[in-house]
Motif scaffolding. Structure first.
Motif, mmCIF file in Angstrom:
data_model
loop_
_atom_site.group_PDB
_atom_site.id
_atom_site.type_symbol
_atom_site.label_atom_id
_atom_site.label_comp_id
_atom_site.label_asym_id
_atom_site.label_seq_id
_atom_site.Cartn_x
_atom_site.Cartn_y
_atom_site.Cartn_z
ATOM 1 N N THR A 158 0.828 -1.209 0.000
ATOM 2 C CA THR A 158 0.000 0.000 0.000
ATOM 3 C C THR A 158 0.857 1.253 0.000
ATOM 4 O OG1 THR A 158 -0.097 0.107 2.406
ATOM 5 C CG2 THR A 158 -1.806 -1.201 1.290
ATOM 6 N N HIS A 159 2.131 1.087 0.299
ATOM 7 C CA HIS A 159 3.063 2.220 0.216
ATOM 8 C C HIS A 159 4.486 1.684 0.043
ATOM 9 C CE1 HIS A 159 3.159 2.304 4.960
ATOM 10 N NE2 HIS A 159 3.371 1.115 4.485
ATOM 11 N N THR A 160 5.366 2.546 -0.499
ATOM 12 C CA THR A 160 6.752 2.108 -0.699
ATOM 13 C C THR A 160 7.513 2.102 0.624
ATOM 14 O OG1 THR A 160 7.185 4.365 -1.420
ATOM 15 C CG2 THR A 160 7.021 2.683 -3.140
ATOM 16 N N THR A 161 6.871 2.573 1.691
ATOM 17 C CA THR A 161 7.514 2.534 3.010
ATOM 18 C C THR A 161 7.742 1.079 3.444
ATOM 19 O OG1 THR A 161 6.244 4.542 3.402
ATOM 20 C CG2 THR A 161 7.459 3.687 5.271
ATOM 21 N N ALA A 162 6.987 0.145 2.837
ATOM 22 C CA ALA A 162 7.229 -1.284 3.084
ATOM 23 C C ALA A 162 8.660 -1.641 2.689
ATOM 24 C CB ALA A 162 6.233 -2.121 2.287
ATOM 25 N N PHE A 196 -0.609 0.155 -4.305
ATOM 26 C CA PHE A 196 -1.998 -0.257 -4.587
ATOM 27 C C PHE A 196 -2.894 0.015 -3.375
ATOM 28 C CE2 PHE A 196 1.180 -2.744 -6.667
ATOM 29 C CZ PHE A 196 0.764 -2.824 -7.987
ATOM 30 N N ARG A 197 -4.047 0.593 -3.640
ATOM 31 C CA ARG A 197 -5.009 0.789 -2.554
ATOM 32 C C ARG A 197 -6.409 0.529 -3.069
ATOM 33 N NH1 ARG A 197 -2.435 6.096 0.523
ATOM 34 N NH2 ARG A 197 -0.391 5.115 0.768
ATOM 35 N N ASN A 198 -7.220 -0.072 -2.216
ATOM 36 C CA ASN A 198 -8.588 -0.383 -2.620
ATOM 37 C C ASN A 198 -9.448 0.879 -2.527
ATOM 38 O OD1 ASN A 198 -10.852 -1.705 -3.365
ATOM 39 N ND2 ASN A 198 -10.883 -3.154 -1.649
ATOM 40 N N HIS A 248 1.761 5.759 -8.115
ATOM 41 C CA HIS A 248 3.199 5.672 -7.828
ATOM 42 C C HIS A 248 3.562 6.562 -6.654
ATOM 43 C CE1 HIS A 248 2.733 4.401 -11.979
ATOM 44 N NE2 HIS A 248 3.806 3.667 -11.784
ATOM 45 N N GLN A 249 4.458 6.048 -5.828
ATOM 46 C CA GLN A 249 4.944 6.857 -4.722
ATOM 47 C C GLN A 249 6.414 7.167 -4.897
ATOM 48 O OE1 GLN A 249 4.045 4.962 -0.976
ATOM 49 N NE2 GLN A 249 2.340 6.370 -0.647
ATOM 50 N N ILE A 250 6.756 8.366 -4.465
ATOM 51 C CA ILE A 250 8.147 8.795 -4.398
ATOM 52 C C ILE A 250 8.485 8.793 -2.911
ATOM 53 C CG2 ILE A 250 9.719 10.728 -4.790
ATOM 54 C CD1 ILE A 250 7.647 11.746 -6.891
ATOM 55 N N PRO A 256 1.247 6.112 11.972
ATOM 56 C CA PRO A 256 1.592 5.169 13.041
ATOM 57 C C PRO A 256 3.106 5.011 13.209
ATOM 58 C CG PRO A 256 -0.066 4.235 11.580
ATOM 59 C CD PRO A 256 0.407 5.501 10.949
ATOM 60 N N TYR A 257 3.869 5.242 12.139
ATOM 61 C CA TYR A 257 5.302 4.947 12.183
ATOM 62 C C TYR A 257 6.190 6.165 12.343
ATOM 63 C CZ TYR A 257 3.623 5.413 7.405
ATOM 64 O OH TYR A 257 2.945 5.827 6.291
ATOM 65 N N THR A 258 5.633 7.373 12.312
ATOM 66 C CA THR A 258 6.475 8.572 12.493
ATOM 67 C C THR A 258 5.975 9.442 13.639
ATOM 68 O OG1 THR A 258 5.208 9.722 10.781
ATOM 69 C CG2 THR A 258 7.289 8.714 10.099
ATOM 70 N N ASN A 270 3.894 13.964 2.573
ATOM 71 C CA ASN A 270 3.763 13.577 3.975
ATOM 72 C C ASN A 270 5.170 13.192 4.451
ATOM 73 O OD1 ASN A 270 2.912 12.487 6.411
ATOM 74 N ND2 ASN A 270 1.751 10.816 5.479
ATOM 75 N N SER A 271 5.443 13.411 5.727
ATOM 76 C CA SER A 271 6.816 13.165 6.176
ATOM 77 C C SER A 271 6.854 12.907 7.678
ATOM 78 C CB SER A 271 7.678 14.385 5.868
ATOM 79 O OG SER A 271 7.267 15.476 6.687
ATOM 80 N N GLY A 272 8.023 12.569 8.172
ATOM 81 C CA GLY A 272 8.153 12.409 9.619
ATOM 82 C C GLY A 272 9.471 11.764 9.997
ATOM 83 N N ILE A 318 14.823 10.048 9.084
ATOM 84 C CA ILE A 318 13.810 10.991 8.607
ATOM 85 C C ILE A 318 13.365 10.528 7.220
ATOM 86 C CG2 ILE A 318 14.626 12.937 9.971
ATOM 87 C CD1 ILE A 318 16.209 13.923 7.649
ATOM 88 N N ALA A 319 12.095 10.729 6.917
ATOM 89 C CA ALA A 319 11.578 10.200 5.652
ATOM 90 C C ALA A 319 10.402 11.029 5.166
ATOM 91 C CB ALA A 319 11.150 8.744 5.830
ATOM 92 N N TRP A 320 10.174 10.972 3.885
ATOM 93 C CA TRP A 320 8.992 11.638 3.331
ATOM 94 C C TRP A 320 8.491 10.879 2.115
ATOM 95 C CZ3 TRP A 320 13.927 13.025 2.303
ATOM 96 C CH2 TRP A 320 14.289 13.302 0.992
HETATM 97 N N1 PHE Z 1 3.974 6.144 3.622
HETATM 98 C C1 PHE Z 1 3.362 7.431 3.649
HETATM 99 C C2 PHE Z 1 2.140 7.442 2.728
HETATM 100 O O1 PHE Z 1 1.842 6.418 2.174
HETATM 101 C C3 PHE Z 1 4.301 8.500 3.235
HETATM 102 C C4 PHE Z 1 5.408 8.671 4.251
HETATM 103 C C5 PHE Z 1 6.633 8.130 3.983
HETATM 104 C C6 PHE Z 1 5.197 9.346 5.424
HETATM 105 C C7 PHE Z 1 7.656 8.271 4.891
HETATM 106 C C8 PHE Z 1 6.194 9.519 6.339
HETATM 107 C C9 PHE Z 1 7.434 8.971 6.060
HETATM 108 O O2 PHE Z 1 1.478 8.447 2.552
#
Ligand code: PHE
Length: 494
Positions: free
Chosen positions: A317-321, A347-349, A361-363, A401-403, A424-426, A445-447
């Motif tokens: 559901t996100h590239t954070t995986a 992918f999201r439903n 697509h996510q960056i 939940p993760y930041t 979005n970031s944290g 740190i991530a966004w």
């Molecule tokens: N994973 C978040 C999203 O799907 C984006 C994100 C990435 C947020 C990294 C914080 C840190 O929107």
């Protein structure tokens, strides 16, 4: 031929007063003459002036009567001297001709509907309609009543005729000089380059349309973002697995198992294979522990963490995986700071509408180092986004939940004259990083942002389905610019 005729004529004559007559007298096609005049005019061999004339031409119907005669005449001819029953007369003439000819012949008093037969009222008449049509066809003058009558019957229409009157121009010559388009080795050897006249460059010529393939706007913006990350010293993460386990997509990110995003209404789960085969067991234990009871200064969520839930396969559901996998791998070696990025499909439903698709697509950018703080995140975001042409940024506290802390990123859009959300970031939580085994003073740190959003803004596309999916118009991909000079946000088309 046509060119020679025009230039030679002007050698001894002041002007060609009418290109139409000129062409006719010489048996040349007027179109050819017009093309020659336009070209000669462009090079100033001649000065041409437009002549416009309105003239009457026969319609298809009008033309047909020049051969067979007018319908009224055809009807009259079909009436024998002794008269004829109407039904029989009708059989002798074509239905469409009869319809018009019958009423017109009655009106002209050429025939009479007697009892029981139709009879002639006149013996000889001139088919004036045919005569006038022929005269129009020959370009002869016609009285205005005749014109009116034929116009009403739609036998003639007006047409604009365009031609030229032509005189010598400033560059006039009896023969067009051949202009050279290239300077050749032979020109230089012979020395004739001194006499040659070179064709001028046409800087406004459009050029041939490109034959080759065309890059999709998403590919172009992806490339641009990729270059920005590389310039900033980031390494690409391997994102080639669309299928992920819930563990890496959610649990490793300290996302509790009852979180609504983990519902099938939001996430696509796999039926086959429905669960993952291997997970790093000792790490799984530490993740279970932190969810249930906490640690590292956290109280955890205090629920019964279930392995089956973590095993469930899904479309990520996100590239954070991928970021969570990479950070775990990083923690297995002696620590070294890292900057990672990824740009790939998630992918999201979702219910599909003009701004949402079920796949997009996510960056994502991730920086991992000792002693990072929120100021570092804000700094790197300013650096990253200003390279994309967004230098005015604002941040709003948010929740992931993760930041912690988490910030939504807004950028001022000069075209829309308002602040738009761009990402979005944290800072990743200790509950996520410590179970992985990253040292205590290491912060991450991530966004993240979508690739579609900036692409839509950059290319002025306001419906995401015009950008991605089966409804995309290939013409859009061919038409969009090969490159944009400077990075500018253009106003959306609607
Ligand atoms: N994973 C978040 C999203 O799907 C984006 C994100 C990435 C947020 C990294 C914080 C840190 O929107």
């Amino acid at each position: 031929m046509a060119e020679e005729a025009v230039l030679r004529y002007l050698e001894n004559n002041e002007e060609i007063s009418d290109s139409g007559k000129f062409a006719e007298e010489r048996g040349l096609s007027h179109d050819d003459i017009v093309n020659v005049i336009k070209s000669l005019n462009g090079f100033r061999y001649v000065d041409a002036e437009d002549i416009k004339k309105e003239r009457w031409v026969l319609t298809e119907e009008g033309r047909s009567y020049t051969e067979a005669g007018s319908p009224e005449f055809q009807v009259l001819l079909a009436v024998p001297v002794e008269g004829i029953a109407r039904e029989d007369l009708q059989k002798k003439v074509e239905p469409s001709i009869f319809k018009i000819g019958w009423s017109q012949a009655l009106k002209n008093k050429w025939i009479k509907m007697g009892k029981p037969n139709v009879s002639r009222e006149v013996q000889h008449v001139e088919d004036k309609v045919k005569v006038v049509l022929l005269r129009i066809q020959n370009g002869e003058a016609i009285s205005s009543e005749d014109i009116e009558a034929l116009k009403k019957r739609k036998l003639i229409t007006q047409q604009m005729w365009k031609g030229y009157s032509v005189r010598k121009g400033p560059n006039y010559a009896a023969e067009r000089k051949k202009v050279a388009t290239d300077l050749t080795r032979e020109n230089l050897q012979r020395g004739d380059w001194k006499e040659l006249e070179f064709k001028e460059y046409n800087f406004s010529a459009k050029g041939q349309p490109l034959e080759g393939g065309h890059l999709h706007p998403l590919l172009k913006v992806r490339r641009q973002v990729q270059m920005i990350f590389l310039q900033m010293g980031f390494e690409e993460m391997p994102t080639n697995n669309f299928v992920e386990s819930s563990f890496w997509n959610f649990d490793a990110l300290f996302q509790p198992q009852q979180h609504p995003a983990r519902d099938s209404h939001d996430t696509f789960f796999l039926k086959e294979p429905s669960s993952t085969k291997t997970l790093p067991e000792d790490y799984v234990e530490r993740v279970k522990e932190v969810h249930e009871r906490g640690g590292y200064g956290s109280r955890g969520y205090g629920y019964d963490w279930k392995r089956e839930e973590a095993n469930k396969n899904l479309l990520r559901t996100h590239t954070t995986a991928v970021s969570s996998r990479m950070l775990y791998l990083l923690a297995q070696k002696p620590f070294a700071p890292k900057k990672y990025y990824s740009i790939d499909r998630v992918f999201r439903n979702e219910a599909v509408d003009r701004t949402h698709l079920a796949e997009f697509h996510q960056i994502e950018g991730v920086v991992c180092d000792r002693g990072l703080a929120l100021g570092d995140l804000i700094g790197v975001l300013h650096d990253f986004f200003s390279r994309l042409g967004m230098s005015k940024l604002r941040f709003k506290p948010a929740y992931n939940p993760y930041t912690e802390p988490s910030m939504e990123i807004f950028s001022y859009h000069e075209g829309f004259k308002k602040w738009v959300e761009v990402g979005n970031s944290g800072m990743f939580r200790p509950e996520m990083l410590r179970p992985m085994g990253l040292p205590e003073d290491v912060q991450v740190i991530a966004w993240g942002l979508s690739l579609e959003r900036p692409t839509m803004i950059l290319y002025g596309i306001d419906n995401i389905r015009d950008l991605f999916g089966h409804k995309v118009d290939l013409g859009l991909i061919k038409r969009n610019p090969i490159c944009r000079l400077g990075i500018q946000y253009t106003e959306s088309t609607s």
